[in-house]
Design a protein around this motif. Structure first.
Motif, PDB file in Angstrom:
ATOM      1  N   GLY A 284       0.800  -1.228   0.000  1.00 49.44           N
ATOM      2  CA  GLY A 284       0.000   0.000   0.000  1.00 49.44           C
ATOM      3  C   GLY A 284       0.833   1.278   0.000  1.00 49.44           C
ATOM      4  O   GLY A 284       0.307   2.359   0.303  1.00 49.44           O
ATOM      5  N   LEU A 285       2.119   1.182  -0.316  1.00 50.93           N
ATOM      6  CA  LEU A 285       2.930   2.403  -0.379  1.00 50.93           C
ATOM      7  C   LEU A 285       2.535   3.196  -1.627  1.00 50.93           C
ATOM      8  O   LEU A 285       2.081   2.611  -2.623  1.00 50.93           O
ATOM      9  N   ALA A 286       2.724   4.507  -1.579  1.00 48.28           N
ATOM     10  CA  ALA A 286       2.358   5.336  -2.734  1.00 48.28           C
ATOM     11  C   ALA A 286       3.240   4.970  -3.926  1.00 48.28           C
ATOM     12  O   ALA A 286       4.475   4.876  -3.800  1.00 48.28           O
ATOM     13  N   ILE A 287       2.569   4.743  -5.057  1.00 53.01           N
ATOM     14  CA  ILE A 287       3.276   4.331  -6.275  1.00 53.01           C
ATOM     15  C   ILE A 287       2.928   5.313  -7.379  1.00 53.01           C
ATOM     16  O   ILE A 287       1.770   5.709  -7.521  1.00 53.01           O
ATOM     17  N   ASP A 288       3.952   5.695  -8.131  1.00 49.55           N
ATOM     18  CA  ASP A 288       3.715   6.569  -9.280  1.00 49.55           C
ATOM     19  C   ASP A 288       4.751   6.164 -10.337  1.00 49.55           C
ATOM     20  O   ASP A 288       5.816   6.745 -10.424  1.00 49.55           O
ATOM     21  N   LYS A 289       4.466   5.127 -11.063  1.00 59.92           N
ATOM     22  CA  LYS A 289       5.419   4.542 -12.033  1.00 59.92           C
ATOM     23  C   LYS A 289       6.778   4.311 -11.351  1.00 59.92           C
ATOM     24  O   LYS A 289       7.837   4.554 -11.917  1.00 59.92           O
ATOM     25  N   GLY A 290       6.737   3.885 -10.131  1.00 56.96           N
ATOM     26  CA  GLY A 290       7.919   3.711  -9.289  1.00 56.96           C
ATOM     27  C   GLY A 290       7.434   3.915  -7.860  1.00 56.96           C
ATOM     28  O   GLY A 290       6.291   4.329  -7.648  1.00 56.96           O
ATOM     29  N   VAL A 291       8.305   3.613  -6.894  1.00 57.34           N
ATOM     30  CA  VAL A 291       7.917   3.858  -5.501  1.00 57.34           C
ATOM     31  C   VAL A 291       8.172   5.340  -5.224  1.00 57.34           C
ATOM     32  O   VAL A 291       9.306   5.814  -5.364  1.00 57.34           O
ATOM     33  N   SER A 292       7.132   6.069  -4.855  1.00 57.52           N
ATOM     34  CA  SER A 292       7.284   7.513  -4.609  1.00 57.52           C
ATOM     35  C   SER A 292       8.075   7.731  -3.326  1.00 57.52           C
ATOM     36  O   SER A 292       7.726   7.176  -2.281  1.00 57.52           O
ATOM     37  N   VAL A 293       9.112   8.549  -3.431  1.00 58.05           N
ATOM     38  CA  VAL A 293       9.890   8.904  -2.231  1.00 58.05           C
ATOM     39  C   VAL A 293      10.059  10.424  -2.194  1.00 58.05           C
ATOM     40  O   VAL A 293       9.931  11.091  -3.224  1.00 58.05           O
ATOM     41  N   ASN A 294      10.377  10.933  -1.000  1.00 61.80           N
ATOM     42  CA  ASN A 294      10.697  12.360  -0.908  1.00 61.80           C
ATOM     43  C   ASN A 294      12.202  12.531  -1.104  1.00 61.80           C
ATOM     44  O   ASN A 294      12.908  11.555  -1.394  1.00 61.80           O
ATOM     45  N   GLU A 295      12.716  13.743  -0.928  1.00 59.58           N
ATOM     46  CA  GLU A 295      14.144  13.947  -1.225  1.00 59.58           C
ATOM     47  C   GLU A 295      15.058  13.251  -0.211  1.00 59.58           C
ATOM     48  O   GLU A 295      16.261  13.163  -0.418  1.00 59.58           O
ATOM     49  N   HIS A 296      14.467  12.731   0.874  1.00 58.68           N
ATOM     50  CA  HIS A 296      15.258  11.935   1.822  1.00 58.68           C
ATOM     51  C   HIS A 296      15.138  10.444   1.536  1.00 58.68           C
ATOM     52  O   HIS A 296      15.552   9.619   2.341  1.00 58.68           O
ATOM     53  N   MET A 297      14.513  10.110   0.425  1.00 55.62           N
ATOM     54  CA  MET A 297      14.321   8.730  -0.039  1.00 55.62           C
ATOM     55  C   MET A 297      13.321   7.965   0.841  1.00 55.62           C
ATOM     56  O   MET A 297      13.278   6.743   0.818  1.00 55.62           O
ATOM     57  N   GLU A 298      12.509   8.687   1.591  1.00 52.25           N
ATOM     58  CA  GLU A 298      11.506   8.035   2.440  1.00 52.25           C
ATOM     59  C   GLU A 298      10.208   7.885   1.647  1.00 52.25           C
ATOM     60  O   GLU A 298       9.784   8.801   0.937  1.00 52.25           O
ATOM     61  N   THR A 299       9.601   6.712   1.759  1.00 53.29           N
ATOM     62  CA  THR A 299       8.350   6.445   1.036  1.00 53.29           C
ATOM     63  C   THR A 299       7.180   7.099   1.786  1.00 53.29           C
ATOM     64  O   THR A 299       7.390   7.801   2.784  1.00 53.29           O
ATOM     65  N   SER A 300       5.963   6.767   1.358  1.00 54.03           N
ATOM     66  CA  SER A 300       4.781   7.327   2.032  1.00 54.03           C
ATOM     67  C   SER A 300       4.605   6.737   3.430  1.00 54.03           C
ATOM     68  O   SER A 300       3.808   7.240   4.215  1.00 54.03           O
ATOM     69  N   ALA A 301       5.347   5.677   3.768  1.00 57.95           N
ATOM     70  CA  ALA A 301       5.261   5.099   5.121  1.00 57.95           C
ATOM     71  C   ALA A 301       6.506   5.519   5.901  1.00 57.95           C
ATOM     72  O   ALA A 301       7.636   5.292   5.450  1.00 57.95           O
ATOM     73  N   ARG A 302       6.278   6.110   7.060  1.00 53.30           N
ATOM     74  CA  ARG A 302       7.401   6.609   7.866  1.00 53.30           C
ATOM     75  C   ARG A 302       8.400   5.497   8.204  1.00 53.30           C
ATOM     76  O   ARG A 302       7.987   4.402   8.566  1.00 53.30           O
ATOM     77  N   GLY A 303       9.685   5.793   8.040  1.00 55.54           N
ATOM     78  CA  GLY A 303      10.710   4.814   8.401  1.00 55.54           C
ATOM     79  C   GLY A 303      10.947   3.764   7.328  1.00 55.54           C
ATOM     80  O   GLY A 303      11.803   2.896   7.487  1.00 55.54           O
ATOM     81  N   ILE A 304      10.178   3.828   6.239  1.00 55.31           N
ATOM     82  CA  ILE A 304      10.410   2.887   5.124  1.00 55.31           C
ATOM     83  C   ILE A 304      10.935   3.694   3.935  1.00 55.31           C
ATOM     84  O   ILE A 304      10.284   4.649   3.483  1.00 55.31           O
ATOM     85  N   TYR A 305      12.089   3.326   3.481  1.00 51.89           N
ATOM     86  CA  TYR A 305      12.788   4.076   2.435  1.00 51.89           C
ATOM     87  C   TYR A 305      12.868   3.229   1.161  1.00 51.89           C
ATOM     88  O   TYR A 305      12.734   2.004   1.215  1.00 51.89           O
TER      89      TYR A 305
END
Ligand SMILES: Cc1cc2nc3c(=O)[nH]c(=O)nc-3n(C[C@H](O)[C@H](O)[C@H](O)COP(=O)(O)OP(=O)(O)OC[C@H]3O[C@@H](n4cnc5c(N)ncnc54)[C@H](O)[C@@H]3O)c2cc1C
Ligand code: FES
Length: 511
Positions: free
Chosen positions: A371-392
């Motif tokens: 259930g992590l956010a996906i957008d033609k890839g795993v979406s991450v922020n500039e710290h490489m963290e996904t939509s779930a805290r602590g999961i990169y």
């Protein structure tokens, strides 16, 4: 040390050089006994370090000084001038540093400095860090965690049967037969135990529960984590054509894939490479080095035109033709009947070896099902963290906000994957660090290296400085007057400067 019997070149720094020979911002290669050393003067300080990069031995004095770092001309690794630490991949091991003295207008270098351990820059925690993937991003993350004294546990789970390897080599020197297999592992087997990294090979992670912070493994067991890095990479696209499941038909991603191709090259006379991708064409070059006749079949008009444009595309085609490769462009293979590849255009090519290189697909299943956010890839922020805290997430699966293009992008580049793994690791350790590097990749065709920095999915202008056919060029891809990417052949310093310029345009460059 200098190679073989060759004497190291340049001035003997033990005898000293005139201080005026090394201006501010300059570098100079020379030697101390048999050791090749380079001097740099930067920010009013003098530095003396090993002259060659710890990645593939690039000549650092031909690179670029940026702040307290030197960037390697070949694949843009970065080293700290003060400590020698490899602060950005693809180099991972430090340079040796030397004592340097300037007295009465003479600079001398005589003795090595003792290695300095990289500084802990922030909190060390006792978290359990789990890394899914034993490739570029996963390995680089584990390596820097221990290098920066992370005290918690590190578990690396990989469904591959080999420990992390230098994947780019699998379509280049190793496949061509010019590099021994012991060049391929990123570290020796003992390194993992010595660094208290639990590496579990042949281990499939089948599910991720982001809420209970648990992974399910293929054997039914479960493993818990405090912080997780997903670095599952990409897998080769399989061709859905009759005969693609035969023993002499291969894709190339893992060391095992490469070994299987090499085993068949022993008796192969003629190969068909399906796809004029980077991997397809590098494979073609490697097979030519083994004196196998090579036919490349691909639907496009020009190889690699979508990435490099028509001029470099034509150059690459000619280069391969000069080495005997036969192209069947604007065509495709419709079936492989025994040792005959049937072409859509009607002909057939006999081939005792077939390599399919038609692209890769990011392995997103774990992240998607969790259930992590996906957008033609795993979406991450500039710290490489996904939509779930602590999961990169890092590497081929990650889509990140690229400061340089201003867009969210996903690429399949070795250096990007390693650096993202490093950045994810620092953030997992509690050292907030954004990913700000200009994307970079290189590709090697025979004796011609092509470097590419930036990211241009489209452009309206291509500016060429130099001459592509003479293998001396800087090719700028522009959109609305802005340089989005730069490809180059034997213009290494220009390529480094272009990357730096892009990073400066986007904000503070990463150290
Ligand atoms: C032959 C070849 C040559 C290349 N040459 C170049 C080059 O010259 N320059 C360049 O820039 N790039 C090159 N690339 C691309 C580069 O290698 C990739 O971009 C890079 O490896 C991506 O790193 P990654 O960590 O994301 O994935 P990978 O390196 O592919 O690692 C992914 C890891 O995850 C594991 N895994 C996947 N799913 C699971 C699961 N469910 N459970 C457990 N483990 C799992 C895999 O076994 C693997 O260990 C090349 C690629 C190939 C295949
Ligand atoms: S040789 Fe220096 S980065 Fe590859």
């Amino acid at each position: 040390m200098a190679n073989g019997d060759q004497k190291p070149s340049g001035p003997d720094f033990t005898k000293g050089i005139a201080a005026s020979e090394l201006a501010e911002g300059a570098m100079l290669a020379g030697h101390v006994g048999d050791d090749e050393v380079m001097l740099a003067r930067q920010g009013g300080k003098l530095f003396a370090l090993s002259a060659h990069c710890t990645h593939y031995h690039g000549p650092l004095a031909e690179g670029l000084l940026v702040g307290e770092t030197v960037r390697c001309p070949w694949h843009h690794a970065r080293f700290n001038l003060q400590t020698g630490e490899a602060v950005a991949a693809p180099a991972l091991s430090p340079l040796t540093c030397w004592q340097v003295e300037e007295r009465d207008g003479t600079i001398t270098v005589k003795t090595r400095k003792a290695p300095t351990a990289p500084k802990m820059t922030a909190a060390s925690t006792n978290d359990r860090i789990v890394i899914v993937g034993g490739g570029a991003a996963g390995f680089a993350a584990a390596e820097i965690l221990r290098r920066r004294s992370f005290k918690g546990s590190i578990t690396m789970l990989s469904n591959d049967s080999s420990a992390p390897v230098d994947r780019p080599n699998l379509s280049k020197d190793y496949l061509a037969g010019s590099a021994p297999e012991d060049w391929v592992p990123l570290r020796g087997d003992d390194w993992y135990a010595e660094n208290k990294i639990k590496l579990s090979l042949n281990t499939e992670v089948t599910a991720l529960d982001a809420k209970s912070r648990e992974l399910l493994l293929g054997d039914g067991s479960k493993i818990q984590f405090d912080k997780l890095l997903l670095a599952t990479g990409a897998e080769p696209v399989k061709l859905d054509i009759p005969g693609a499941d035969q023993k002499h038909v291969h894709t190339l991603r893992s060391l095992n894939d490469c070994r299987a191709i090499i085993a068949q090259t022993k008796n192969a006379k003629r190969a068909v490479v399906i796809g004029a991708s980077f991997i397809g064409l590098e494979t073609a070059a490697a097979l030519r080095a083994r004196e196998i006749e090579v036919h490349v079949v691909a639907p496009e008009k020009r190889p690699l035109e979508r990435v490099f444009g028509p001029q470099l595309g034509d150059f690459i085609r000619t280069l391969h033709e000069e080495h005997g490769v036969k192209f069947h462009l604007e065509d495709s293979v419709s079936a492989i009947e025994g040792q005959r590849a049937k072409l859509k255009s009607g002909g057939t090519i006999d081939a005792d070896l077939v390599v399919i290189g038609v692209g890769v697909r990011p392995r997103l299943a774990l992240a998607e099902k969790a259930g992590l956010a996906i957008d033609k890839g795993v979406s991450v922020n500039e710290h490489m963290e996904t939509s779930a805290r602590g999961i990169y997430a890092a590497g081929d699966i990650a889509r990140w906000p690229d400061l340089i293009s201003g867009e969210r992008i996903r690429v399949e580049h070795w250096v990007v994957a390693e650096r993202q793994g490093q950045i994810a690791a620092l953030n997992m350790m509690g050292i907030p660090t954004p990913f700000r590097s200009a994307p970079f990749f290189w590709s090697q065709h025979y004796d011609v290296p092509i470097n590419y920095v930036g990211h241009a999915e489209k452009w309206d202008t291509i500016d060429i400085d130099g001459d592509v056919t003479k293998r001396d060029c800087l090719v700028r891809y522009k959109l609305g007057g802005r340089v989005m990417a730069v490809a180059s052949i034997y213009r290494d310093k220009d390529s480094l400067e272009a990357g730096l310029e892009m990073e400066r345009r986007a904000g503070k460059p990463m150290a």
